[in-house]
Design an enzyme around this catalytic site. Sequence first.
Site, PDB file in Angstrom:
ATOM      1  N   ASP A  72       1.352   5.400  -0.168  1.00 32.02           N
ATOM      2  CA  ASP A  72       0.423   6.488   0.131  1.00 32.02           C
ATOM      3  C   ASP A  72       1.024   7.722  -0.495  1.00 32.02           C
ATOM      4  O   ASP A  72       2.196   8.023  -0.119  1.00 32.02           O
ATOM      5  CB  ASP A  72       0.338   6.937   1.694  1.00 32.02           C
ATOM      6  CG  ASP A  72      -0.745   5.601   2.240  1.00 32.02           C
ATOM      7  OD1 ASP A  72      -1.770   5.684   1.872  1.00 32.02           O
ATOM      8  OD2 ASP A  72      -0.314   5.603   3.204  1.00 32.02           O
ATOM      9  N   GLY A  78       0.550   7.158  11.598  1.00 31.49           N
ATOM     10  CA  GLY A  78       0.644   6.766  12.999  1.00 31.49           C
ATOM     11  C   GLY A  78      -0.433   7.589  13.890  1.00 31.49           C
ATOM     12  O   GLY A  78      -0.305   7.566  14.989  1.00 31.49           O
ATOM     13  N   HIS A  85       0.896  -1.234  -0.146  1.00 32.25           N
ATOM     14  CA  HIS A  85      -0.091   0.119   0.045  1.00 32.25           C
ATOM     15  C   HIS A  85       0.988   1.194   0.142  1.00 32.25           C
ATOM     16  O   HIS A  85       1.470   1.536   0.854  1.00 32.25           O
ATOM     17  CB  HIS A  85      -0.811   0.032   1.199  1.00 32.25           C
ATOM     18  CG  HIS A  85      -1.970   1.173   1.311  1.00 32.25           C
ATOM     19  ND1 HIS A  85      -3.134   0.976   0.400  1.00 32.25           N
ATOM     20  CD2 HIS A  85      -1.852   2.161   1.860  1.00 32.25           C
ATOM     21  CE1 HIS A  85      -3.624   1.984   0.822  1.00 32.25           C
ATOM     22  NE2 HIS A  85      -3.016   2.864   1.556  1.00 32.25           N
ATOM     23  N   GLY A 136       0.006   0.120   8.651  1.00 34.49           N
ATOM     24  CA  GLY A 136       1.685   0.386   8.553  1.00 34.49           C
ATOM     25  C   GLY A 136       2.341   0.619   9.770  1.00 34.49           C
ATOM     26  O   GLY A 136       3.215  -0.277  10.173  1.00 34.49           O
ATOM     27  N   SER A 137       2.016   1.512  10.444  1.00 39.52           N
ATOM     28  CA  SER A 137       2.736   1.784  11.917  1.00 39.52           C
ATOM     29  C   SER A 137       2.690   0.530  12.723  1.00 39.52           C
ATOM     30  O   SER A 137       3.730   0.192  13.247  1.00 39.52           O
ATOM     31  CB  SER A 137       2.085   2.866  12.626  1.00 39.52           C
ATOM     32  OG  SER A 137       1.784   4.099  11.876  1.00 39.52           O
ATOM     33  N   ASP A 176      -7.945   1.980   6.196  1.00 37.77           N
ATOM     34  CA  ASP A 176      -6.611   2.655   6.401  1.00 37.77           C
ATOM     35  C   ASP A 176      -6.621   3.427   7.334  1.00 37.77           C
ATOM     36  O   ASP A 176      -7.157   4.598   7.513  1.00 37.77           O
ATOM     37  CB  ASP A 176      -6.373   3.209   4.807  1.00 37.77           C
ATOM     38  CG  ASP A 176      -4.859   3.647   4.743  1.00 37.77           C
ATOM     39  OD1 ASP A 176      -4.235   3.493   5.645  1.00 37.77           O
ATOM     40  OD2 ASP A 176      -4.845   4.200   3.741  1.00 37.77           O
ATOM     41  N   GLY A 177      -5.656   3.238   8.244  1.00 38.11           N
ATOM     42  CA  GLY A 177      -5.189   4.367   9.112  1.00 38.11           C
ATOM     43  C   GLY A 177      -5.567   3.781  10.674  1.00 38.11           C
ATOM     44  O   GLY A 177      -6.500   3.597  11.093  1.00 38.11           O
ATOM     45  N   GLY A 178      -4.457   3.457  11.429  1.00 32.40           N
ATOM     46  CA  GLY A 178      -4.446   3.212  12.737  1.00 32.40           C
ATOM     47  C   GLY A 178      -5.134   1.694  12.903  1.00 32.40           C
ATOM     48  O   GLY A 178      -5.361   1.213  13.877  1.00 32.40           O
ATOM     49  N   HIS A 186      -2.574   4.521  -3.199  1.00 29.05           N
ATOM     50  CA  HIS A 186      -3.642   5.367  -2.825  1.00 29.05           C
ATOM     51  C   HIS A 186      -3.094   6.911  -2.804  1.00 29.05           C
ATOM     52  O   HIS A 186      -2.212   7.391  -2.211  1.00 29.05           O
ATOM     53  CB  HIS A 186      -3.653   5.009  -1.203  1.00 29.05           C
ATOM     54  CG  HIS A 186      -4.567   5.975  -0.393  1.00 29.05           C
ATOM     55  ND1 HIS A 186      -4.467   5.892   1.243  1.00 29.05           N
ATOM     56  CD2 HIS A 186      -5.461   6.938  -0.646  1.00 29.05           C
ATOM     57  CE1 HIS A 186      -5.570   6.860   1.548  1.00 29.05           C
ATOM     58  NE2 HIS A 186      -6.037   7.485   0.456  1.00 29.05           N
ATOM     59  N   PHE A 215      -1.027  11.588   7.382  1.00 28.66           N
ATOM     60  CA  PHE A 215      -0.071  11.434   8.329  1.00 28.66           C
ATOM     61  C   PHE A 215      -0.117   9.733   8.610  1.00 28.66           C
ATOM     62  O   PHE A 215      -1.256   9.283   8.974  1.00 28.66           O
ATOM     63  CB  PHE A 215       0.107  12.252   9.499  1.00 28.66           C
ATOM     64  CG  PHE A 215      -0.005  13.624   9.088  1.00 28.66           C
ATOM     65  CD1 PHE A 215       1.512  14.257   9.034  1.00 28.66           C
ATOM     66  CD2 PHE A 215      -1.157  14.552   9.077  1.00 28.66           C
ATOM     67  CE1 PHE A 215       1.619  15.763   8.824  1.00 28.66           C
ATOM     68  CE2 PHE A 215      -0.827  15.751   8.644  1.00 28.66           C
ATOM     69  CZ  PHE A 215       0.376  16.408   8.774  1.00 28.66           C
TER      70      PHE A 215
HETATM   71 ZN    ZN Z   1      -3.322   4.725   2.383  1.00 26.19          ZN
END
Ligand code: ZN
Length: 213
Positions: free
Chosen positions: A26, A139, A24, A191-192, A169-171, A57, A137
């Site tokens: 970004d 994280g 993925h 990711g994080s 997507d995200g957290g 993305h 962003f």
């Molecule tokens: Zn993304």
Amino acid sequence: MLSADFLHLADDVRMVNENADLFHLDVMDGSFVPNISYGFPVTDAIAKAAEKPLDVHLMIVNPEKYAVKFVENGASMVSFHLEAVESDEKASLIIRAIQDAGAKAGLVINPDIPVERLFPHVGHADFFLIMSVFAGFGGQKFIPQTYEKISRLKAYMLQRGVNTPIEVDGGVSLENIHELHKAGAEIFVAGSAIFKSESPVNYISKLRQACID
Ligand code: ZN
């Protein structure tokens, strides 16, 4: 890949090749979102080494300018933000352009956009991406309203007899992936949580297990 170690990118690409299902990427332009991430030189390098599909993305203004170029440069999936285009008609044109170029086209919404805004594109887009943090962003903390958005979209699709994959997507982490999967999501961008864990390989296998349990 935003959370990868860019000084040792080859190692992280290998880890993804061996353990995850897709890359993925970004892409941020400093205009649609306040941050700038990376562009073609980095995504091209990953494309060359990737043995798993590239999921790009786009967090950029004027996604129509670049969407097809990412397909030509190796992306199998390209998504863009509905908020980045001025009309649903424009969004439909970009979806078709991505599909004509040979990739899967996804539509993304940020947490402040009602999920109903995606409904006109059900049956047309190849996947939907629900942001569980604000784009821009890595994280950030997961926004719990995401569960309800996913289940509302899923219910609407089932009513219409379509079953387009929902990506989140995200957290995304072990704390929420089970619930997200239950709500109807099936592609998870983490990711994080993965790259900051002690063992990314173990973390990925735990994420998989959490979806089955
Ligand atoms: Zn993304």
